[in-house]
Write an enzyme that holds these catalytic residues in place. Sequence first.
Site, PDB file in Angstrom:
ATOM      1  N   LYS A  68       0.874  -1.184   0.000  1.00  0.00           N
ATOM      2  CA  LYS A  68       0.000   0.000   0.000  1.00  0.00           C
ATOM      3  C   LYS A  68       0.905   1.227   0.000  1.00  0.00           C
ATOM      4  CE  LYS A  68      -2.068   3.015   2.070  1.00  0.00           C
ATOM      5  NZ  LYS A  68      -1.857   4.440   1.710  1.00  0.00           N
ATOM      6  N   GLY A  94       6.536   4.758   8.372  1.00  0.00           N
ATOM      7  CA  GLY A  94       5.785   6.008   8.444  1.00  0.00           C
ATOM      8  C   GLY A  94       6.022   6.671   9.789  1.00  0.00           C
ATOM      9  N   GLY A 144       2.254   4.522  13.182  1.00  0.00           N
ATOM     10  CA  GLY A 144       2.812   3.209  13.536  1.00  0.00           C
ATOM     11  C   GLY A 144       2.135   2.627  14.765  1.00  0.00           C
ATOM     12  N   GLU A 157       9.163   0.931  10.977  1.00  0.00           N
ATOM     13  CA  GLU A 157      10.275   1.872  10.713  1.00  0.00           C
ATOM     14  C   GLU A 157       9.672   3.267  10.814  1.00  0.00           C
ATOM     15  OE1 GLU A 157      13.431   1.502  10.133  1.00  0.00           O
ATOM     16  OE2 GLU A 157      13.635  -0.646   9.752  1.00  0.00           O
ATOM     17  N   CYS A 200      13.727  10.208   7.178  1.00  0.00           N
ATOM     18  CA  CYS A 200      13.647   9.789   8.586  1.00  0.00           C
ATOM     19  C   CYS A 200      14.983   9.922   9.283  1.00  0.00           C
ATOM     20  CB  CYS A 200      13.156   8.351   8.665  1.00  0.00           C
ATOM     21  SG  CYS A 200      14.228   7.215   7.765  1.00  0.00           S
ATOM     22  N   GLU A 245       9.490  15.685  15.812  1.00  0.00           N
ATOM     23  CA  GLU A 245       9.948  15.566  14.427  1.00  0.00           C
ATOM     24  C   GLU A 245       9.168  16.562  13.558  1.00  0.00           C
ATOM     25  OE1 GLU A 245       8.671  12.195  12.043  1.00  0.00           O
ATOM     26  OE2 GLU A 245      10.712  11.910  11.314  1.00  0.00           O
TER      27      GLU A 245
HETATM   28  P1  NAD Z   1       2.305   8.468   7.722  1.00  0.00           P
HETATM   29  O1  NAD Z   1       2.433   7.734   8.998  1.00  0.00           O
HETATM   30  O2  NAD Z   1       1.413   9.637   7.644  1.00  0.00           O
HETATM   31  O3  NAD Z   1       1.819   7.479   6.541  1.00  0.00           O
HETATM   32  C1  NAD Z   1       2.550   6.303   6.223  1.00  0.00           C
HETATM   33  C2  NAD Z   1       1.622   5.325   5.525  1.00  0.00           C
HETATM   34  O4  NAD Z   1       0.613   4.907   6.444  1.00  0.00           O
HETATM   35  C3  NAD Z   1       0.874   5.891   4.312  1.00  0.00           C
HETATM   36  O5  NAD Z   1       0.828   4.900   3.298  1.00  0.00           O
HETATM   37  C4  NAD Z   1      -0.514   6.160   4.878  1.00  0.00           C
HETATM   38  O6  NAD Z   1      -1.519   6.124   3.869  1.00  0.00           O
HETATM   39  C5  NAD Z   1      -0.657   4.987   5.833  1.00  0.00           C
HETATM   40  N1  NAD Z   1      -1.656   5.170   6.905  1.00  0.00           N
HETATM   41  C6  NAD Z   1      -2.121   6.314   7.457  1.00  0.00           C
HETATM   42  N2  NAD Z   1      -3.052   6.048   8.401  1.00  0.00           N
HETATM   43  C7  NAD Z   1      -3.176   4.690   8.459  1.00  0.00           C
HETATM   44  C8  NAD Z   1      -3.964   3.806   9.231  1.00  0.00           C
HETATM   45  N3  NAD Z   1      -4.829   4.254  10.132  1.00  0.00           N
HETATM   46  N4  NAD Z   1      -3.814   2.484   9.028  1.00  0.00           N
HETATM   47  C9  NAD Z   1      -2.943   1.998   8.126  1.00  0.00           C
HETATM   48  N5  NAD Z   1      -2.164   2.792   7.346  1.00  0.00           N
HETATM   49  C10 NAD Z   1      -2.279   4.130   7.516  1.00  0.00           C
HETATM   50  O7  NAD Z   1       3.800   8.857   7.311  1.00  0.00           O
HETATM   51  P2  NAD Z   1       4.283   9.752   6.086  1.00  0.00           P
HETATM   52  O8  NAD Z   1       3.895  11.153   6.354  1.00  0.00           O
HETATM   53  O9  NAD Z   1       3.915   9.112   4.793  1.00  0.00           O
HETATM   54  O10 NAD Z   1       5.867   9.582   6.205  1.00  0.00           O
HETATM   55  C11 NAD Z   1       6.636  10.375   7.055  1.00  0.00           C
HETATM   56  C12 NAD Z   1       7.017   9.625   8.296  1.00  0.00           C
HETATM   57  O11 NAD Z   1       7.641   8.382   7.957  1.00  0.00           O
HETATM   58  C13 NAD Z   1       8.039  10.382   9.117  1.00  0.00           C
HETATM   59  O12 NAD Z   1       7.718  10.280  10.473  1.00  0.00           O
HETATM   60  C14 NAD Z   1       9.330   9.648   8.813  1.00  0.00           C
HETATM   61  O13 NAD Z   1      10.318   9.801   9.808  1.00  0.00           O
HETATM   62  C15 NAD Z   1       8.861   8.240   8.670  1.00  0.00           C
HETATM   63  N6  NAD Z   1       9.798   7.426   7.892  1.00  0.00           N
HETATM   64  C16 NAD Z   1      10.535   6.475   8.549  1.00  0.00           C
HETATM   65  C17 NAD Z   1      11.469   5.716   7.839  1.00  0.00           C
HETATM   66  C18 NAD Z   1      12.336   4.682   8.524  1.00  0.00           C
HETATM   67  O14 NAD Z   1      12.958   3.890   7.826  1.00  0.00           O
HETATM   68  N7  NAD Z   1      12.413   4.671   9.849  1.00  0.00           N
HETATM   69  C19 NAD Z   1      11.618   5.920   6.476  1.00  0.00           C
HETATM   70  C20 NAD Z   1      10.835   6.885   5.846  1.00  0.00           C
HETATM   71  C21 NAD Z   1       9.924   7.633   6.561  1.00  0.00           C
END
Ligand code: NAD
Length: 487
Positions: free
Chosen positions: A179, A231, A236, A254, A289, A390
């Site tokens: 997804k 995310g 998470g 992650e 991240c 963050e």
């Molecule tokens: P986000 O948490 O908003 O979304 C991530 C994913 O989760 C998207 O596909 C979103 O559609 C989905 N999502 C949202 N609500 C959900 C739910 N209730 N149930 C299931 N899925 C859901 O994150 P973002 O804004 O896309 O990305 C930024 C974040 O990701 C930052 O905090 C960043 O640090 C983190 N990140 C971490 C890593 C790592 O490897 N640690 C890598 C990249 C990004």
Amino acid sequence: MTESRGPIGDMPMLIGGDLVASESGRWMDSIDPATEEVLGRVPQGTAQDVDRAVAAAEKAQPGWAALSIAERAGYLHRVADALEARAADILRIEVLDTGNTIAKMRADVGKASAQIRLFAGLGGELKGSTIPATAGNLHFTLREPYGVVGRIMPFNHPINFAASRMAAPLIAGNTMVGKPSDQSPLSAGILARMAAEVLPPGVLNIVTGTGAEAGAALARHPRVKRLAFTGSVQTGMAVQRIAAEGAVKAVTLELGGKNPMSVFPDADYDRALAAAVAGMNLGVTGQSCSSITRLFLHEDLHDRFLADLAGRVSRLRVGDPMADDTQMGPVNSRAQYEKVMSHIEAARAEGARLVTGGKRPPGAQFARGFWVEPTIFADVTPEMQLAREEVFGPVLAVFRWSDLEETVAIANSLHYGLTGAVWTRDLGRALHTARRLQSGHVWVNGTAGRYRGVPFGGYRNSGHGREESLDELLSYTEEKAVNVILG
Ligand code: NAD
């Protein structure tokens, strides 16, 4: 803006080998963050679409797992070949859809295909062990796939996450439902087309849609036993909760970070300065991240370092991400823009000193789009919002330090623990400090680099599990113990 701008069109999902729309008939626009124009559309997948994708993955899984590792590796290499062959196409879509600079994103397709080939080669490590538990009998373990793996991805490196993170589950004999983020989902559509050409039907399925609908349906699905999420911390934690509603699941996370870099007075000044700029990851507008977002400067070099850093950052070329010489583009979405601006306002209100940036860049070119100048605040103190949360944007918080114990305590005082960096020529002091940082990934005299096969993942609320390494491969297997009683 350059000529290669322009609409991308509709990007269907991939279910059971077919490129399809959602059963709902709904589509979602994807917006170019540099211009706010609609670039293309993806289907707005539903729980029913997710269910169809899981069923297709389930159907394909026994046949996929019955192939030899060499045969599965062959398929993965063909996916990597296809990615490389369409690298120019993917790059254009990715830059337009994310706002990340073309100079930075050129590496991403290469990184994705390198990760795919790494895991294709690691297949031979899917081995168990023998255990001398009793005299005369035989006890051994096997590594077996979970079945259907679900993967939910963030917006910042879409093709890299979509493509590279399928390799470990697939080589281990699982099939997968991915997804992509609802922001910047278009390049996943190219991956869907390639997978439809190269992989057996159902081995990889891609369902686009919102997190609340498609994401939650995948996280909750009772027949997805293994779930991997990348995310934010907040999502998470929600995903852990939602997953537990569906079944007992193996979930890896992650998540975000608020990553510290400490510069000691004896550090190699020029390299540390370059690393502080590189660590801000401004080629992706700070939206990485692992970005360094808390910079601890020893008082002996603080003022000079801060002035030099602000000089370099303020001279960076902000502009059209499709132009080769652009060093920073816009942030990814309106929501992201508003979030970054609200952090900047909070930092001002709490008394942090704005050294450079802090607003939309001047000029007609930046009147539309999600533009924020690269921003540095100094005199940040530990209780400020900017010190604790963050931002996920081009904003750096600078602290002055004199006492190492106190600095390490501040660095470790948050619920995050993703990356950290230590800069000193004294290796003993560097290692002592690195050992005490509560982070999953630490650089000594480095920043920003990720290295082939080296595990990546967070301590504390920055996550659970390790990726990009052998640990990731093994995390997509269950261990079965077989006891042969010889009488
Ligand atoms: P986000 O948490 O908003 O979304 C991530 C994913 O989760 C998207 O596909 C979103 O559609 C989905 N999502 C949202 N609500 C959900 C739910 N209730 N149930 C299931 N899925 C859901 O994150 P973002 O804004 O896309 O990305 C930024 C974040 O990701 C930052 O905090 C960043 O640090 C983190 N990140 C971490 C890593 C790592 O490897 N640690 C890598 C990249 C990004």
